[in-house]
Design a protein around this motif. Structure first.
Motif, mmCIF file in Angstrom:
data_model
loop_
_atom_site.group_PDB
_atom_site.id
_atom_site.type_symbol
_atom_site.label_atom_id
_atom_site.label_comp_id
_atom_site.label_asym_id
_atom_site.label_seq_id
_atom_site.Cartn_x
_atom_site.Cartn_y
_atom_site.Cartn_z
ATOM 1 N N GLU A 170 0.864 -1.172 0.000
ATOM 2 C CA GLU A 170 0.000 0.000 0.000
ATOM 3 C C GLU A 170 0.910 1.234 0.000
ATOM 4 N N ASN A 178 -1.597 -2.135 -4.351
ATOM 5 C CA ASN A 178 -1.577 -3.167 -5.387
ATOM 6 C C ASN A 178 -1.363 -2.618 -6.788
ATOM 7 N N GLU A 179 -0.750 -1.448 -6.893
ATOM 8 C CA GLU A 179 -0.337 -0.984 -8.209
ATOM 9 C C GLU A 179 0.992 -0.262 -8.069
ATOM 10 N N ALA A 180 1.540 0.197 -9.212
ATOM 11 C CA ALA A 180 2.895 0.738 -9.194
ATOM 12 C C ALA A 180 2.981 2.019 -8.371
ATOM 13 N N THR A 207 10.984 2.242 -15.447
ATOM 14 C CA THR A 207 10.248 1.324 -14.587
ATOM 15 C C THR A 207 11.246 0.439 -13.848
ATOM 16 N N THR A 239 6.643 -2.475 -8.159
ATOM 17 C CA THR A 239 6.987 -1.769 -9.397
ATOM 18 C C THR A 239 7.032 -0.286 -9.067
ATOM 19 N N ASN A 258 7.303 3.292 -10.977
ATOM 20 C CA ASN A 258 7.376 4.070 -12.215
ATOM 21 C C ASN A 258 7.980 5.425 -11.885
ATOM 22 N N LYS A 299 -5.078 11.111 -9.527
ATOM 23 C CA LYS A 299 -5.297 10.214 -8.389
ATOM 24 C C LYS A 299 -6.154 10.889 -7.334
#
Lengths: 539, 237
Positions: B134, B146-148, B198, B217, B219, B233
């Motif tokens: 998180e 759960n994302e970059a 990345t 990940t 970015n 966002k």
């Protein structure tokens, strides 16, 4: 170390083997024995039994990791197998087999009839049987075995995250193994300090006895700390005490301190007796005295002492205080100095010698070659910034296997090949021993050298599958593991065949020179009951 | 295996593989492409460590090899009898000790450098969960999981790392960063990425069944792209 004039002195247990009593035979001979030679032999058998299981676990893991994305094992099973591999190799193979060989050899080397407390000795051994069995059995219970690595960091081991009985049995197993270690430690220290034959001064003891003395002292100091930590983990699980739970006011990092306060010295528990074996095997097959005996004793004691001051180097990424990291970093680098003394002294021992490349000698030389690599990467890992980069990656897996496989296991193999004719009274096939050595040496490097690269690339340890960019190194490592598997199978067959139909071994199958012949080579193979008809006097 | 030479040759091959592998190990991505000043410092330190220890490595393995080749038992050639040399022992105790003291200098300097966060230009929070990460941007009120992770390049970014459940470890090799995420504790790291791109990593502390799938990940984008992204966002995109 030749025996001089002998004095007659009846042994304290003489009545058990002397006329008037019948020695036990069959299974009871083993079950009820308090003879250090039988107990030592059982230690070795049991340790190799667990070694076969833990080795099979390693083979399964390397199969799962042979290529990315394989499904040989489910993730939860992989974690259990991985955890038990580490736990068994440390607690049920390396530590017990060192105790087993020491049990057999040390009393004879110091000219004693048995250990100081023979019955306690039997207790030490028999505690290991339920310890290992319980842990192994947990694989088949609901929820499976403990799956948090051999380090079992909470909160992962708390009931909330590991609800099954696996962790409880892991704790129980380690408690029993720890109790076995502590009792054995008392026994060895008392034996070595008190039961030496007349004239066997401390500084006349064979190097192996010194390393056992230092090792067992480490065990006595460190193991109770582990026992305390295990009890805390158990009460956390059973009664919600929360020692290691942040939500209850505890701290998971406390476990890491306590665990490593034991487990770093445990590295020396696993490797120092091996160093002692090497310090006897090299002279034996070089026809030369061990170089710098007193320096070696001091280096052994030094490693044992500094070994207690470096546990924090396992925690450089944990977020412990800057000054602590500085201290642990430097203390860890200092270990290179006594370790270096040992390496240089071994090299000086074989330098100018008359080297005979029998199987024990090959393993001893292989030990040096591999241990140097583990020592060098150990120095790198003592440097905090580099450690942080590769901590918890395969680089550490590579390092620890160069120390514990290249170090401990090569020494154990050297020791087994060296003392097996003494223990069994049978000779083994030298050719297949050498084949075993080469398969082990080559397979070992094939398996573990690529792991340095995996770690450098950023592959974490303890993952059941990996990103494709790590594939090539994993292919090589798995191929190496197969070579090791073949080598170990040959070893097992060779040893079993030698027990079954090996030629009789004479008292000294290695033709030691007079300077290098320790007491066990002056008695028959296997030695008689109570080792000596009359206690030797050392000049 | 009658001949010592043959097996000494094999030993040499084995050690050769070992040495070649050690030399080839800089193939590690972070060594070739360190993405942050910290990673570059770590690389420099690594090279210094290799330089200092290579001497001892070559000396020890070399002596071993020479001894094995030269001192094979021959009939009529007795083993030497010397087994002590006090001066030699002092030398081989003192020289490694001095080498270690020398090596500790750059190690501690690099450590201090990693430890001291320069004035931060963007603060983020990293929270480990079984089995995802998180990320929070307190200044912008942005939280997602759960994302970059997205950060601007060139800016000094400080991160507070913690965990909600078990111990995790936030590990991005190219950044020279690994920091445990302990429940109940907050650890600090900082990084400043040189180039957009990345960057990959994954959890480095065993955290349960799917530890092997807990990827990271990052970015790294231009500051302008970052501003656009964070505005989106904030709107809940």
């Amino acid at each position: 170390m030749e025996a001089g004039t002998v004095v007659a002195r009846p042994g304290p247990y003489a009545e058990a083997v002397h006329p008037g009593t019948t020695p036990r035979t069959g299974i009871l001979k083993w079950l009820l024995t308090s003879d250090h030679k039988l107990i030592g032999t059982m230690y070795i058998w049991l340790a190799f039994f667990f070694f076969a299981i833990a080795g099979a676990f390693a083979m399964v893991m390397r199969t799962q990791l042979a290529a990315p994305g394989l499904h040989v094992l489910r993730p939860e099973v992989y974690n259990q197998i991985m955890s038990l591999h580490g736990t068994f190799m440390v607690f049920f193979f390396t530590i017990p087999i060192m105790a087993g060989i020491a049990n057999y050899v040390v009393p004879i080397q110091i000219g004693a009839r048995d250990m100081a407390f023979p019955r306690l000795n039997a207790v030490s051994f028999w505690l290991l049987v339920p310890a290992g069995s319980l842990m192994l059995a947990s694989l088949f219970l609901q929820g499976g075995a403990a799956a948090a690595g051999w380090t079992s960091y909470p909160p992962l081991t708390n009931r909330q995250y590991s609800p099954g009985p696996g962790v409880d049995l892991w704790i129980l197993g380690l408690h029993l193994a720890g109790a076995s270690s502590i009792l054995g430690g008392i026994n060895f220290v008392v034996t070595i300090l008190n039961l030496r034959a007349p004239g066997m001064k401390m500084f006349k003891m064979p190097m192996f006895c010194w390393t056992v003395l230092v090792t067992q002292t480490i065990i006595l100091i460190a193991t109770p700390i582990l026992a305390g930590a295990l009890t805390m983990a158990l009460t956390d699980r059973m009664f919600g005490t929360g020692f290691f739970q942040a939500v209850a006011g505890g701290d998971p990092v406390l476990w890491q301190h306590l665990f490593w306060f034991y487990s770093h010295p445990a590295v020396y528990i696993m490797v120092l007796p091996g160093m002692g074996m090497i310090s006897q095997i090299l002279p034996a097959f070089s026809g030369k005295h061990l170089f710098g005996y007193k320096g070696m004793v001091l280096a052994t004691a030094g490693i044992g002492f500094i070994g207690f001051l470096v546990w924090g180097h396992h925690m450089f990424a944990t977020g412990i205080d800057y000054r602590l990291r500085q201290f642990f970093s430097f203390a860890s680098m200092v270990i290179a100095v006594p370790t270096g003394i040992k390496i240089w002294s071994w090299l000086a021992t074989i330098w100018g010698g008359s080297l005979r490349f029998r199987t024990p000698m090959l393993f001893a030389l292989g030990f040096i070659a591999l241990f140097i690599i583990g020592g060098i990467t150990g120095i790198w890992l003592a440097l905090v910034p580099f450690d942080v980069q590769v901590h918890d990656t395969y680089f550490v897996v590579a390092h620890l296997h160069y120390v514990l496989f290249g170090g401990s296991l090569m020494a154990i193999m050297a020791g087994i090949y060296y003392w097996l004719p003494k223990i069994s009274g049978k000779l083994y096939n030298e050719f297949w021993g050498k084949v075993h050595f080469w398969l082990t040496f080559i397979g070992m490097n094939l398996t573990f050298m690529p792991m340095h690269m995996m770690g450098m690339l950023g592959m974490p340890r303890r993952i059941y599958t990996y990103r494709p960019e790590f594939a090539i190194w994993n292919h090589i490592a798995s191929a190496g593991a197969a070579v090791l598997g073949v080598g170990m199978t040959i070893f097992a067959l060779n040893m079993l065949l030698s027990l079954w139909r090996g030629r009789r071994a004479p008292a000294d199958p290695w033709n030691h020179s007079d300077e290098t012949r320790t007491l066990e080579w002056t008695v028959s193979s296997p030695p008689p009951a109570e080792n000596f008809h009359t206690i030797p006097v050392i000049r | 295996m009658k001949n010592g030479r043959a097996w000494a040759l094999l030993l040499m091959v084995g050690l050769g593989i070992a040495a070649a592998a050690l030399i080839a190990s800089p193939a590690g991505a972070w060594l070739l492409h360190p993405a942050t000043p910290v990673a570059r410092e770590v690389r420099t330190l690594f090279y210094k460590a290799v330089a200092v220890t290579a001497f001892f490595f070559i000396l020890a393995e070399g002596l071993l090899l020479i001894a094995v080749l030269r001192f094979r038992a021959k009939p009529g050639v007795p083993a030497a009898t010397w087994h002590e040399n006090f001066k030699l022992e002092i030398v081989w105790t003192a020289i490694p000790a001095i080498a270690m003291v020398i090596l500790s200098g750059p190690a501690f300097t690099t450590m201090k450098y990693m430890e001291t966060t320069p004035k931060s230009e963007l603060q983020i929070e990293v929270v480990g969960h079984q089995w995802f990460w998180e990320y929070r941007y307190p200044k912008y009120g942005v939280i997602f999981a759960n994302e970059a992770l997205v950060v601007p390049f060139g800016k000094i970014i400080s991160a507070n790392v913690t965990s909600i459940d078990v111990v995790h470890s936030w590990f991005v090799p190219d950044f020279g960063i690994k920091m445990d995420a302990n429940p109940g504790r907050i650890n600090h790291v900082w990084f400043q990425v040189d180039h957009p791109g990345t960057y990959k990593g994954q959890c480095a502390e065993l955290c349960g069944v799917l530890h092997g799938q807990m990827f990271i990940t990052v970015n790294v984008v231009t500051p302008e792209e970052f501003e656009r992204w964070i505005e989106q966002k904030k709107k809940g995109a």
